[in-house]
Design an enzyme around this catalytic site. Structure first.
Site, PDB file in Angstrom:
ATOM      1  N   CYS A   1       8.655  44.045  72.275  1.00  0.00           N
ATOM      2  CA  CYS A   1       8.429  42.597  72.194  1.00  0.00           C
ATOM      3  C   CYS A   1       8.215  42.063  73.618  1.00  0.00           C
ATOM      4  O   CYS A   1       8.443  42.786  74.591  1.00  0.00           O
ATOM      5  CB  CYS A   1       9.628  41.919  71.525  1.00  0.00           C
ATOM      6  SG  CYS A   1      11.051  41.705  72.618  1.00  0.00           S
TER       7      CYS A   1
ATOM      8  N   HIS B   1      18.265  44.208  72.559  1.00  0.00           N
ATOM      9  CA  HIS B   1      17.282  45.129  71.986  1.00  0.00           C
ATOM     10  C   HIS B   1      17.463  46.516  72.625  1.00  0.00           C
ATOM     11  O   HIS B   1      18.047  46.641  73.710  1.00  0.00           O
ATOM     12  CB  HIS B   1      15.875  44.613  72.278  1.00  0.00           C
ATOM     13  CG  HIS B   1      15.465  43.434  71.438  1.00  0.00           C
ATOM     14  ND1 HIS B   1      14.160  43.004  71.362  1.00  0.00           N
ATOM     15  CD2 HIS B   1      16.180  42.612  70.638  1.00  0.00           C
ATOM     16  CE1 HIS B   1      14.087  41.949  70.561  1.00  0.00           C
ATOM     17  NE2 HIS B   1      15.306  41.679  70.106  1.00  0.00           N
TER      18      HIS B   1
ATOM     19  N   GLU C   1      15.416  48.508  74.186  1.00  0.00           N
ATOM     20  CA  GLU C   1      14.841  48.729  75.525  1.00  0.00           C
ATOM     21  C   GLU C   1      15.710  48.108  76.617  1.00  0.00           C
ATOM     22  O   GLU C   1      15.944  48.720  77.662  1.00  0.00           O
ATOM     23  CB  GLU C   1      13.429  48.119  75.624  1.00  0.00           C
ATOM     24  CG  GLU C   1      12.426  48.670  74.636  1.00  0.00           C
ATOM     25  CD  GLU C   1      12.337  47.825  73.363  1.00  0.00           C
ATOM     26  OE1 GLU C   1      13.393  47.473  72.790  1.00  0.00           O
ATOM     27  OE2 GLU C   1      11.210  47.521  72.951  1.00  0.00           O
TER      28      GLU C   1
ATOM     29  N   CYS D   1      11.183  42.594  76.032  1.00  0.00           N
ATOM     30  CA  CYS D   1      11.387  43.984  76.463  1.00  0.00           C
ATOM     31  C   CYS D   1      10.249  44.442  77.365  1.00  0.00           C
ATOM     32  O   CYS D   1      10.484  45.147  78.343  1.00  0.00           O
ATOM     33  CB  CYS D   1      11.537  44.885  75.242  1.00  0.00           C
ATOM     34  SG  CYS D   1      13.097  44.548  74.386  1.00  0.00           S
TER      35      CYS D   1
END
Lengths: 148, 148
Positions: A76, A46, A48, A79
């Site tokens: 999420c 992801h 992040e 993260c």
């Protein structure tokens, strides 16, 4: 957040769900990332996590105390957990997660690791939401075209 | 879990908090990992994230449906998030997290991503706890020796 949006555009161009993130320390960007889950076929990639990994590499430290992260979508749990683990102090996100509870605030407020992270949502919310909406509209249109 | 403990021993030998993890699919190990946060100076390099990354690389897929993960310590929110993101179906952990709430069960039960993951704790709990206790005792003894 403008830079995070620019990175989200790169994800869009790569056919990925368009999310971008930047880690900032003392007013300088120390890590950039955008979602590459599909291209890399790795569930952890992801925006992040990628931005945090870059920032740790840049500082040669797993501790990012005093840093801020700007991300176009509400993080999420993975993260948000990575943000807490890296001791980032502030989170600014754009669009709010629409699919159910994100647990962002619960995680930020749980005072895990004796570390507090402040979270502010809705920064450039309209633009951060629009790029996601545009992406999913385009995906649906393609799916329809395939079926016809 | 024996293999996860063996990996935790490798982390111990590397001077890292001794935590190990393996991802299993159809009775075969598809990813191994142990904590390397300090050596790599990357906040994301927990045992579970490393094992998941290896498993995704092995399967060339970010989806690990049907897989199980064995980890010597209750997963932190980042790792539990990574487990959910990768669609792993079962988690078996050894020692319970002692420092405050881990939010593991809340995350597993939140039905994020329309995906459910079953979590079972306390597998080989005594051995998984002992390696952690031994590590922290050794760390404290070293700290004391430094001060003397």
């Amino acid at each position: 957040m403008r830079e995070a949006l620019r990175l989200a555009q790169k994800a869009f161009a790569a056919g990925e769900v368009p999310i971008g993130a930047v880690v900032v320390l003392d007013g300088k960007i120390i890590g950039r990332g955008y979602n590459l889950r599909t291209r890399l076929q790795r569930a952890t990639q992801h925006a992040e996590v990628r931005a945090i990994d870059r920032a740790c590499a840049k500082l040669k430290s797993w501790r990012l105390e005093g840093a801020e992260i700007y991300v176009t979508l509400e993080p999420c749990p993975m993260c948000m957990g990575a943000i807490l683990n890296s001791r980032i102090e502030r989170v600014y996100f754009g669009a709010y997660e629409q699919k159910g509870r994100s647990l962002t605030m619960e995680l930020a407020g749980a005072n895990l690791l004796n570390h507090k992270t402040e979270v502010t949502g809705g920064i450039l919310e309209e633009e951060c939401s629009r790029i996601l909406t545009d992406f999913f509209s385009q995906m649906r249109a393609r799916e329809r075209a395939k079926k016809e």
